[in-house]
Design an enzyme around this catalytic site. Structure first.
Site, PDB file in Angstrom:
ATOM      1  N   GLU A 118      54.452  28.300  44.313  1.00 14.35           N
ATOM      2  CA  GLU A 118      52.986  28.392  44.307  1.00 14.35           C
ATOM      3  C   GLU A 118      52.424  27.285  43.416  1.00 14.35           C
ATOM      4  OE1 GLU A 118      51.346  32.180  43.118  1.00 14.35           O
ATOM      5  OE2 GLU A 118      49.292  31.470  43.336  1.00 14.35           O
ATOM      6  N   TYR A 137      49.925  40.173  44.285  1.00 13.72           N
ATOM      7  CA  TYR A 137      50.545  40.204  42.956  1.00 13.72           C
ATOM      8  C   TYR A 137      49.606  40.878  41.949  1.00 13.72           C
ATOM      9  CZ  TYR A 137      54.657  37.049  43.530  1.00 13.72           C
ATOM     10  OH  TYR A 137      55.863  36.491  43.855  1.00 13.72           O
TER      11      TYR A 137
HETATM   12  C1  LIG Z   1      39.958  32.479  43.066  1.00  9.80           C
HETATM   13  C2  LIG Z   1      41.176  33.244  42.702  1.00  9.80           C
HETATM   14  C3  LIG Z   1      42.103  33.531  43.672  1.00  9.80           C
HETATM   15  C4  LIG Z   1      43.213  34.305  43.363  1.00  9.80           C
HETATM   16  N1  LIG Z   1      44.069  34.649  44.376  1.00  9.80           N
HETATM   17  C5  LIG Z   1      45.070  35.528  44.122  1.00  9.80           C
HETATM   18  C6  LIG Z   1      45.880  36.016  45.191  1.00  9.80           C
HETATM   19  O1  LIG Z   1      45.711  35.649  46.351  1.00  9.80           O
HETATM   20  N2  LIG Z   1      46.825  36.918  44.904  1.00  9.80           N
HETATM   21  C7  LIG Z   1      47.062  37.360  43.634  1.00  9.80           C
HETATM   22  O2  LIG Z   1      47.960  38.166  43.436  1.00  9.80           O
HETATM   23  N3  LIG Z   1      46.317  36.923  42.591  1.00  9.80           N
HETATM   24  C8  LIG Z   1      45.309  36.027  42.811  1.00  9.80           C
HETATM   25  N4  LIG Z   1      44.526  35.578  41.785  1.00  9.80           N
HETATM   26  C9  LIG Z   1      44.715  36.168  40.462  1.00  9.80           C
HETATM   27  C10 LIG Z   1      45.245  35.216  39.413  1.00  9.80           C
HETATM   28  O3  LIG Z   1      46.615  35.003  39.561  1.00  9.80           O
HETATM   29  C11 LIG Z   1      44.892  35.833  38.041  1.00  9.80           C
HETATM   30  O4  LIG Z   1      43.488  35.799  37.936  1.00  9.80           O
HETATM   31  C12 LIG Z   1      45.522  35.083  36.901  1.00  9.80           C
HETATM   32  O5  LIG Z   1      46.897  35.306  36.865  1.00  9.80           O
HETATM   33  C13 LIG Z   1      44.903  35.492  35.535  1.00  9.80           C
HETATM   34  O6  LIG Z   1      44.947  36.859  35.371  1.00  9.80           O
HETATM   35  P1  LIG Z   1      43.634  37.709  34.981  1.00  9.80           P
HETATM   36  O7  LIG Z   1      42.528  37.312  35.902  1.00  9.80           O
HETATM   37  O8  LIG Z   1      44.018  39.140  34.940  1.00  9.80           O
HETATM   38  O9  LIG Z   1      43.239  37.187  33.535  1.00  9.80           O
HETATM   39  P2  LIG Z   1      43.929  37.625  32.166  1.00  9.80           P
HETATM   40  O10 LIG Z   1      45.399  37.656  32.326  1.00  9.80           O
HETATM   41  O11 LIG Z   1      43.269  38.868  31.676  1.00  9.80           O
HETATM   42  O12 LIG Z   1      43.563  36.406  31.228  1.00  9.80           O
HETATM   43  C14 LIG Z   1      42.306  36.312  30.545  1.00  9.80           C
HETATM   44  C15 LIG Z   1      42.369  35.101  29.630  1.00  9.80           C
HETATM   45  O13 LIG Z   1      43.395  35.257  28.652  1.00  9.80           O
HETATM   46  C16 LIG Z   1      44.277  34.143  28.674  1.00  9.80           C
HETATM   47  N5  LIG Z   1      45.662  34.585  28.446  1.00  9.80           N
HETATM   48  C17 LIG Z   1      46.277  35.650  29.015  1.00  9.80           C
HETATM   49  N6  LIG Z   1      47.555  35.731  28.599  1.00  9.80           N
HETATM   50  C18 LIG Z   1      47.760  34.691  27.761  1.00  9.80           C
HETATM   51  C19 LIG Z   1      48.901  34.219  27.010  1.00  9.80           C
HETATM   52  N7  LIG Z   1      50.077  34.867  27.065  1.00  9.80           N
HETATM   53  N8  LIG Z   1      48.758  33.112  26.252  1.00  9.80           N
HETATM   54  C20 LIG Z   1      47.561  32.462  26.183  1.00  9.80           C
HETATM   55  N9  LIG Z   1      46.446  32.856  26.865  1.00  9.80           N
HETATM   56  C21 LIG Z   1      46.560  33.968  27.651  1.00  9.80           C
HETATM   57  C22 LIG Z   1      44.157  33.562  30.068  1.00  9.80           C
HETATM   58  O14 LIG Z   1      44.499  32.174  30.098  1.00  9.80           O
HETATM   59  C23 LIG Z   1      42.688  33.786  30.362  1.00  9.80           C
HETATM   60  O15 LIG Z   1      41.924  32.751  29.810  1.00  9.80           O
HETATM   61  C24 LIG Z   1      43.424  34.777  42.042  1.00  9.80           C
HETATM   62  C25 LIG Z   1      42.500  34.437  41.048  1.00  9.80           C
HETATM   63  C26 LIG Z   1      41.391  33.683  41.366  1.00  9.80           C
HETATM   64  C27 LIG Z   1      40.402  33.379  40.266  1.00  9.80           C
END
Ligand SMILES: Cc1cc2nc3c(=O)[nH]c(=O)nc-3n(C[C@H](O)[C@H](O)[C@H](O)COP(=O)(O)OP(=O)(O)OC[C@H]3O[C@@H](n4cnc5c(N)ncnc54)[C@H](O)[C@@H]3O)c2cc1C
Length: 403
Positions: A250, A130
């Site tokens: 999930e 994703y």
């Molecule tokens: C250990 C681990 C395993 C993972 N495994 C998978 C996997 O197998 N497959 C996969 O597809 N993804 C995976 N992920 C990804 C995970 O789904 C994303 O990290 C998550 O959705 C957050 O996105 P980002 O890291 O881009 O952070 P960002 O979206 O950039 O967020 C950064 C910060 O901004 C805040 N924020 C963002 N938007 C908003 C909003 N609208 N309102 C308030 N606050 C907001 C967030 O809460 C966060 O604190 C994994 C992540 C981790 C850490």
């Protein structure tokens, strides 16, 4: 709510306990004790999953028509509770718990016949494609491109944070098939064989001290990857609907409280074994209050989850309630991890040597303390993956409170 088990439920509980005695081998328990994250090395994971599969207990949430065990809600709860109590490892959720419900609901008969049986038998491991760099919370902005050429899509782009991609045989992916209209309207859901030429996997090294080879997360690169159109689930450009449906599973696919309860019991044992003055740190009033508050939190979650899972059993979708469970379950679990590190004090070294499970070297301090700090660091992920806590709060305020 009456939580006492009847005769049949007690018999089922005994069946699970007997099975665990036979199947939770010293190798599996040992490997898990030294693990810095929730996952076993591939061969051990498959060994464990195959044992469950032979008993028909790998895909516990599946309906009977697809080969699931047809557990009642209480059986599912007992099952999870006994697994947690025995310290049994989890299973890889990406195929059976996440992709399977989408294939069951939106997949073609061929996709059901091809992909569900190998999941049921743990013949193939899946991962989830994703997130992308820049597209996590704002998932609909994803840019991995799929361009149709005859009976194939040609995929170019990058997925990130892909858990266990190094282990997986297949990946389910969200790809962009159109740039017209709203971003949500140009996404498709594809099933991709990880052996397809043009796919490469690179480890992401995390703060828990895991190294390449035992890493949890990865980047996955796609360069001119040819995927048959028949591997698309549902309609082209309608992938967002399927993606959201999957996210409900999930976030709410498994109860948190059984594992929380057993982690909490371990925390209490640890705290009572840590000496301070003439007794243990539990002589400290502040510690007892902290533990009592946590006990109440977990009991509350237990009640809530039991109600939630009985709703699922009656055929309802998890819906936004799964956000509530994910939010509380992960936050309380992080708190337990934090208290464990605090209770272990100077024994919870931040960067201990990785021990082999059967190493002939005694760890420093009480059993299990050497992995507490790595697990604490690893556990920070829980309030990020599957949608961060802020995002869950956003969903709840919009969908449940109408704000
Ligand atoms: C250990 C681990 C395993 C993972 N495994 C998978 C996997 O197998 N497959 C996969 O597809 N993804 C995976 N992920 C990804 C995970 O789904 C994303 O990290 C998550 O959705 C957050 O996105 P980002 O890291 O881009 O952070 P960002 O979206 O950039 O967020 C950064 C910060 O901004 C805040 N924020 C963002 N938007 C908003 C909003 N609208 N309102 C308030 N606050 C907001 C967030 O809460 C966060 O604190 C994994 C992540 C981790 C850490």
């Amino acid at each position: 709510m009456d939580l006492t088990f009847g005769k049949e439920e007690l018999a089922f509980q005994q069946e699970v306990r007997d099975w665990l005695k036979e199947n939770l081998t010293p190798e599996i328990v040992g490997e898990l004790k030294v693990a810095r994250n929730a996952y076993l090395p591939k061969e051990r994971l498959i060994d464990w999953q195959k044992r469950l599969a032979r008993k028909g207990w790998l895909c516990t949430g599946w309906p009977k028509e697809f080969g699931g065990p047809g557990f009642t809600t209480t059986q599912k709860y007992i099952f999870e509770m006994e697994m947690a109590r025995a310290g049994a490892p989890g299973t890889s959720p990406f195929g059976p718990k996440m992709c399977a419900p989408v294939i069951m609901k939106y997949g073609s008969p061929e996709q059901k016949a091809r992909h569900l049986p190998p999941m049921l038998n743990s013949d193939l491991i899946w991962c989830q494609g994703y997130s992308e760099p820049g597209s996590g919370s704002d998932l609909a902005s994803l840019r991995t491109r799929a361009v149709r050429e005859g009976d194939y899509y040609i995929i170019n782009g990058q997925k990130t944070w892909t858990t266990l991609a190094q282990t997986a045989d297949w990946i389910f992916c969200l790809v962009r098939t159109s740039t017209e209209g709203k971003p949500q309207e140009g996404i498709s859901f594809l099933l991709i064989d990880m052996k397809t030429p043009g796919i490469s996997v690179e480890p992401i090294i995390t703060a828990d001290g895991n190294r390449a080879g035992t890493q949890e997360v990865n980047s996955v690169f796609f360069t001119d990857v040819k995927v048959p159109v028949e591997n698309r689930v549902g309609e082209e450009n309608k992938g967002w609907t399927y993606a959201k449906y999957l996210l409900e599973f999930e976030r709410g696919g498994n109860p948190y409280s059984p594992r929380l309860r057993s982690s909490f019991e371990r925390l209490k044992r640890l705290a009572s074994s840590m000496e301070e003055g003439e007794g243990s740190i539990l002589a400290d009033h502040a510690w007892r209050e902290k533990l009592a508050r946590m006990d109440i939190e977990i009991s509350g979650l237990e009640m809530f989850e039991q109600e939630f899972y009985s709703k699922l059993a009656s055929g309802q979708n998890p819906g936004p309630l799964s956000s509530m469970i994910k939010l509380r379950g992960t936050e309380v679990m992080q708190q337990v991890q934090e208290y464990c590190v605090e209770a272990a004090g100077w024994y919870s070294m931040p960067f201990p040597e990785q021990r082999a499970w059967n190493a002939n070297v005694a760890p420093i301090g009480p059993e299990g303390v050497d992995v507490l700090a790595p697990r604490y660091f690893n556990g920070r992920k829980m309030t990020i993956y599957g949608g961060s806590s802020e995002v869950q709060r956003g969903i709840m305020s919009k969908v449940m409170l109408g704000l």
